[in-house]
Structure formats: structure tokens, C-alpha cells
Write a protein that holds these residues in place. Structure first.
Motif, PDB file in Angstrom:
ATOM      1  N   PHE A  78      -1.724 -28.778  34.460  1.00 38.64           N
ATOM      2  CA  PHE A  78      -3.198 -28.734  34.898  1.00 38.64           C
ATOM      3  C   PHE A  78      -3.762 -27.329  35.071  1.00 38.64           C
ATOM      4  CE2 PHE A  78      -1.447 -32.827  36.419  1.00 38.64           C
ATOM      5  CZ  PHE A  78      -2.416 -33.748  35.783  1.00 38.64           C
ATOM      6  N   THR A 118     -11.161 -31.400  38.534  1.00 36.44           N
ATOM      7  CA  THR A 118     -10.448 -32.211  37.469  1.00 36.44           C
ATOM      8  C   THR A 118     -10.103 -33.848  37.977  1.00 36.44           C
ATOM      9  OG1 THR A 118      -9.438 -29.965  36.803  1.00 36.44           O
ATOM     10  CG2 THR A 118      -8.428 -32.233  36.173  1.00 36.44           C
ATOM     11  N   ILE A 126      -0.791 -40.391  30.742  1.00 34.99           N
ATOM     12  CA  ILE A 126      -0.619 -38.846  30.133  1.00 34.99           C
ATOM     13  C   ILE A 126       0.788 -38.525  29.520  1.00 34.99           C
ATOM     14  CG2 ILE A 126      -1.080 -36.404  30.611  1.00 34.99           C
ATOM     15  CD1 ILE A 126      -3.408 -37.841  31.082  1.00 34.99           C
ATOM     16  N   ILE A 132      -4.240 -30.000  30.446  1.00 31.11           N
ATOM     17  CA  ILE A 132      -5.551 -30.376  31.043  1.00 31.11           C
ATOM     18  C   ILE A 132      -6.317 -29.297  31.333  1.00 31.11           C
ATOM     19  CG2 ILE A 132      -6.943 -31.894  32.306  1.00 31.11           C
ATOM     20  CD1 ILE A 132      -4.554 -34.018  32.433  1.00 31.11           C
ATOM     21  N   ILE A 138     -11.116 -37.763  32.890  1.00 25.31           N
ATOM     22  CA  ILE A 138     -10.209 -38.772  32.152  1.00 25.31           C
ATOM     23  C   ILE A 138     -10.494 -39.970  32.685  1.00 25.31           C
ATOM     24  CG2 ILE A 138      -8.252 -39.513  30.999  1.00 25.31           C
ATOM     25  CD1 ILE A 138      -7.240 -36.586  31.172  1.00 25.31           C
ATOM     26  N   VAL A 144      -3.591 -40.227  26.772  1.00 23.90           N
ATOM     27  CA  VAL A 144      -3.709 -38.953  26.163  1.00 23.90           C
ATOM     28  C   VAL A 144      -2.450 -38.636  25.471  1.00 23.90           C
ATOM     29  CG1 VAL A 144      -3.742 -36.295  26.541  1.00 23.90           C
ATOM     30  CG2 VAL A 144      -5.159 -37.975  27.947  1.00 23.90           C
ATOM     31  N   VAL A 150      -6.633 -31.294  26.509  1.00 28.20           N
ATOM     32  CA  VAL A 150      -7.762 -32.048  26.797  1.00 28.20           C
ATOM     33  C   VAL A 150      -8.766 -30.883  27.509  1.00 28.20           C
ATOM     34  CG1 VAL A 150      -8.864 -33.837  28.086  1.00 28.20           C
ATOM     35  CG2 VAL A 150      -6.305 -33.820  27.569  1.00 28.20           C
TER      36      VAL A 150
END
Length: 215
Positions: A78, A118, A126, A132, A138, A144, A150
Motif C-alpha cells: 500500500f 485508501t 487482493i 495499491i 476498491i 485484483v 491499482v
């Protein structure tokens, strides 16, 4: 008779130490994680999940919000807003962080790009080695694919993949997607989930699904 694993245990199944409920890790500022969401890692301890949240600085205020019943595979990253460089000058080079006099051009927080929180919805899967980017949402039930990046929002119950991630297909018809979004089964209590497990793990009993959504 048990009707659910213990959501308050870090390792709900002691025989599988590669999967843990990350809600039960020590709390971290600006990170919210729902019940039954797990992180799986066959290479390192899944307890290192927070190491995969990068450039997350409390003073910026952005949050990582993860819903219930998400399945997060190993190697996810992330990227949070702290990774952003100022973009309104002739260069994006962050002179200020190196000191030596360059700190005179330290930007104010409001001069830095800020994409917001996020957010992963509920029942999101995922795949491995997914990245991400900041400010992405999402939606519920989305998937994903592994090794994807993403960079923009993903609609509910949509499968995306690639770099940048693009729509591969919808998981279900619009009718079923709407039913599932109205149903919000992830908010049921444990007994109700247990009672309807067979319906949830298959996609054949549309009439039962319609009946549940009408209650």
C-alpha cells in the motif's frame, strides 16, 4: 457446536501459521481493519503486515481502511500519500529532505499532492505482489489479480488486473451485484452467516439470494 472461528484470535487456525486475522495485530494510527480480514504470507510472518504499508505518516492524516472478510495475499504494498513529491515546480526532486541548506524549500503540507484515504471494501480479494496507490477505493467483492498496480478506483464485484490495472470483467450480472450490495452479508451475525454458508460459497441459488435480500 461452533458456528464461526474466533475472530479475536490472531491465528484462528493454529495449524496454519501463514494466515492471520490482521485486525488483531497491535493497533496502528490511521489504519482500520474489519473482522475476519486476513493476510497470508508463505515467505515471512504474516504478523509483518504493517511493513507493507509504506510512506504512511500520521501528520498527513490519510487513512488505510480495510473492510470485513478481505483476503490479502503476500507481497501486497500500500503506497500512501507520504510518498508523493511536490509537482507544481520545474522539478519534483525533494531537495529539502537532505538538509545542508536545502531545507529552505521545505514544502507546506498543502503544497503536496494528497489523494485522500485508501479504502478496501468488504469481501475483497487482493492477489500476490499487488501495489495499491494512494487514494484508491476498491469496491465490495472486487478481485485484483496478482502483480497488478491499482492506480484508480475499482467498482464493486469487478475483476481487474495489469499495470496499470484495468477491468477484466464483472463477476456477476448487474442484478446480482445489486442484490449483494443490498444484502451486505458481511454485516450479518455469525449464526446467520453459518446458516447460509452454502448459499454464500456458491453462485447457483439465485432465488435464495433474492429471498435473503428482501428480508
Amino acid at each position: 457446536m461452533m458456528n464461526a472461528p474466533d475472530k479475536h484470535k490472531l491465528y484462528p487456525n493454529e495449524a496454519i501459521r501463514t494466515v492471520c486475522y490482521i485486525q488483531n495485530l497491535p493497533r496502528r494510527a490511521n489504519v482500520e481493519i474489519g473482522d475476519y480480514t486476513y493476510y497470508s504470507d508463505n515467505t515471512h510472518s504474516p504478523e509483518l503486515f504493517y511493513d507493507h504499508i509504506q510512506h504512511h505518516y500520521e501528520f498527513l492524516g490519510d487513512k488505510l481502511r480495510i473492510g470485513k472478510f478481505c483476503a490479502i495475499a503476500e507481497g501486497v504494498t500500500f503506497i500512501m500519500n507520504g510518498a508523493n513529491h511536490r509537482m507544481d515546480g520545474f522539478t519534483t526532486y525533494p531537495f529539502n529532505i537532505f538538509g545542508g541548506g536545502w531545507e529552505k524549500v521545505t514544502p507546506m503540507v498543502e503544497q503536496l499532492p494528497f489523494k485522500g484515504d485508501t479504502v478496501l471494501g468488504n469481501d475483497v480479494w487482493i492477489g500476490q505482489q499487488v501495489t495499491i496507490m494512494p487514494g484508491v477505493t476498491i469496491g465490495d467483492g472486487a478481485i485484483v489479480a496478482s502483480n497488478s498496480t491499482v492506480v484508480k478506483n475499482v467498482e464493486p464485484y469487478t475483476i481487474v488486473g495489469g499495470n496499470p490495472a484495468k477491468v477484466i470483467k464483472k463477476r456477476f450480472s448487474e442484478e446480482i451485484i445489486q442484490l449483494l450490495l443490498e444484502l451486505q452479508w458481511w454485516n450479518w451475525d455469525e449464526e446467520q452467516i453459518f446458516e447460509h454458508l452454502d448459499t454464500l460459497v456458491s453462485a447457483h441459488d439465485l432465488e435464495t439470494l433474492k429471498g435473503l435480500s428482501s428480508k
